[in-house]
Design an enzyme around this catalytic site. Sequence first.
Site, PDB file in Angstrom:
ATOM      1  N   ASP A 139       0.877  -1.251  -0.033  1.00  0.00           N
ATOM      2  CA  ASP A 139      -0.006   0.103   0.025  1.00  0.00           C
ATOM      3  C   ASP A 139       0.911   1.344   0.043  1.00  0.00           C
ATOM      4  O   ASP A 139       1.386   1.608   1.001  1.00  0.00           O
ATOM      5  CB  ASP A 139      -1.006  -0.133   1.003  1.00  0.00           C
ATOM      6  CG  ASP A 139      -2.046  -1.044   0.827  1.00  0.00           C
ATOM      7  OD1 ASP A 139      -2.990  -0.965   0.194  1.00  0.00           O
ATOM      8  OD2 ASP A 139      -1.851  -2.224   1.522  1.00  0.00           O
ATOM      9  N   THR A 140       0.719   1.909  -1.048  1.00  0.00           N
ATOM     10  CA  THR A 140       1.673   3.025  -1.357  1.00  0.00           C
ATOM     11  C   THR A 140       0.822   4.051  -2.235  1.00  0.00           C
ATOM     12  O   THR A 140      -0.067   3.616  -2.825  1.00  0.00           O
ATOM     13  CB  THR A 140       2.832   2.445  -2.331  1.00  0.00           C
ATOM     14  OG1 THR A 140       3.355   1.178  -1.491  1.00  0.00           O
ATOM     15  CG2 THR A 140       3.953   3.285  -2.725  1.00  0.00           C
ATOM     16  N   ALA A 141       1.394   5.135  -2.586  1.00  0.00           N
ATOM     17  CA  ALA A 141       1.007   5.850  -3.616  1.00  0.00           C
ATOM     18  C   ALA A 141       2.131   6.770  -4.548  1.00  0.00           C
ATOM     19  O   ALA A 141       2.939   7.247  -3.923  1.00  0.00           O
ATOM     20  CB  ALA A 141       0.236   7.201  -2.893  1.00  0.00           C
TER      21      ALA A 141
END
Length: 526
Positions: free
Chosen positions: A339-341
């Site tokens: 979970d990253t952006a």
Amino acid sequence: MSKATIGASVMVASPHALASAAGARILERGGNAFDAAVAVSACLAVVYPHMTGVGGDSFWLMYHAGDRAVRAYNGSGRSGYGATLDAFAGEAAIPERGVRSVVTVPGMVDSWDAVVREYGRMRLGDVLEPAIAYADKGFPVSPDQHKDTRLRREMLASERLAARIFLPSGAVPAAGARLLQRELAHTLRRIAAGGREAFYKGDIAGRIASFLKGRGGLLGADDFADHSGNWVAPVTGAYRGLELVQLPPNSQGFAGIMAAHIVENCDFGAIGHGSFEYYHTLIEALKLAFRDRNAMLTDPDFAAVPVSDLLDKSYCRRLFSQIRMDRALSLTPERLGSDTAYAAVVDREGNAVSFIQSLYFEFGSGVVAGDTGVLLHNRGSFFSLDPVHVNRLEPRKRTFHTLMPAMVLREGKPYLIYGTQGGEGQPQTQTALLTRIVDYGMDPQTAINEPRWVWGRTWGDASEGLRLESRIDAAVADRLRQAGHQVQAAGSYDGVVGHAQAILIDGQGYRIGAADPRSDGSAIGW
């Protein structure tokens, strides 16, 4: 499906429409790509709290048109002075959630200050305004946040402060419901006024450290005070006459270049895109890159990482020769957070920023630090407790990091700025996008929209599963299964394969932006 956005002078692409709009607003106000990128980053830290936040890390790859050069900033944190193997005596691994998973200092705030101070036109306080407003006045919960909150409801409910924010009234907020983070807004205002010092050496750090100490955590005020990110020279490679640029270790960026160097030996003109040969070749090349990465990647201040040897084209050619078209390589994957952006910005002067940030797992550690509103990451949980492992836990050390923003240069100038959310999936999706755009002539939106895969244990699975989006031809999936891949079905546009964004600058100077339909994002340009 979303369409590519074409702009003559500027472009912003991010996984959340509000963050893209924040970057566009800064560009309209006279800010440059660096100002806009920090605004996007801070906004994502508010409106995409399951993916990223003030309590996490970030990595930055930046082309400055005036200097005609790419520089990188490592915004990842080090472990605390008290983070020793003895601190986890008798345990098989560092806990993945909770206070004791927080063994590294959050590095993102330092990176905001560094980027704006070095290259920006505006004050840090000005570019943080959109993020502060969304934290204080609220924003609509995105479909992706709703989905992840529903999946992690039990974990969030176990932490009173996290539950109060992310499970208001004890329930998972519906997509579109307003979410407020007023304590975080107060913290952001203090950062806006006082810069990085307000976070690392002021009352904020003291309150976070005091909170952690009271719960058995390992980070103290000295760990925050002594933190600083680093300007670093990028790692480079070449693919079909183009220059590939990535962050050096402790980032896994070299693995993306390594995979490109391996598949460059493949004649994609002789195989169809979307064929068994296409997917199998890329998957096997990435496994070979991962094998070396897993054995060697750590903080280069503690152990040498032989990047030049791994990227040597003759070595990569030998690896390519090991790919068998009738048999999948068996490799035990690491367990990596997903979970990253990722986001990208290009301005009218030709400055370009490729950056990525993360809390590691969805909602990070699950721990909100007291009344600061800061949700802390759990990146340090990836350290090994094996005393002979290259990535073993040691004080003041950076762990093996999955974050890897990418850039491709043509004749020394940015051609493609790209990246994706998704731990183990980042080099996989980057390799897919590179081959689709360079070898098959796709525009960036088509390349992102096309069916994808992801191999590994990104989701904590015990097996080395290969997840394929259902739009991949059934006959191709069957052939992959027959070759020994442990094929698992994914949705038609499944977020499990990551959220990619890209900006391509064509021969006429047009910026062509693309945002992943699997995310809540948008590309804005004019």
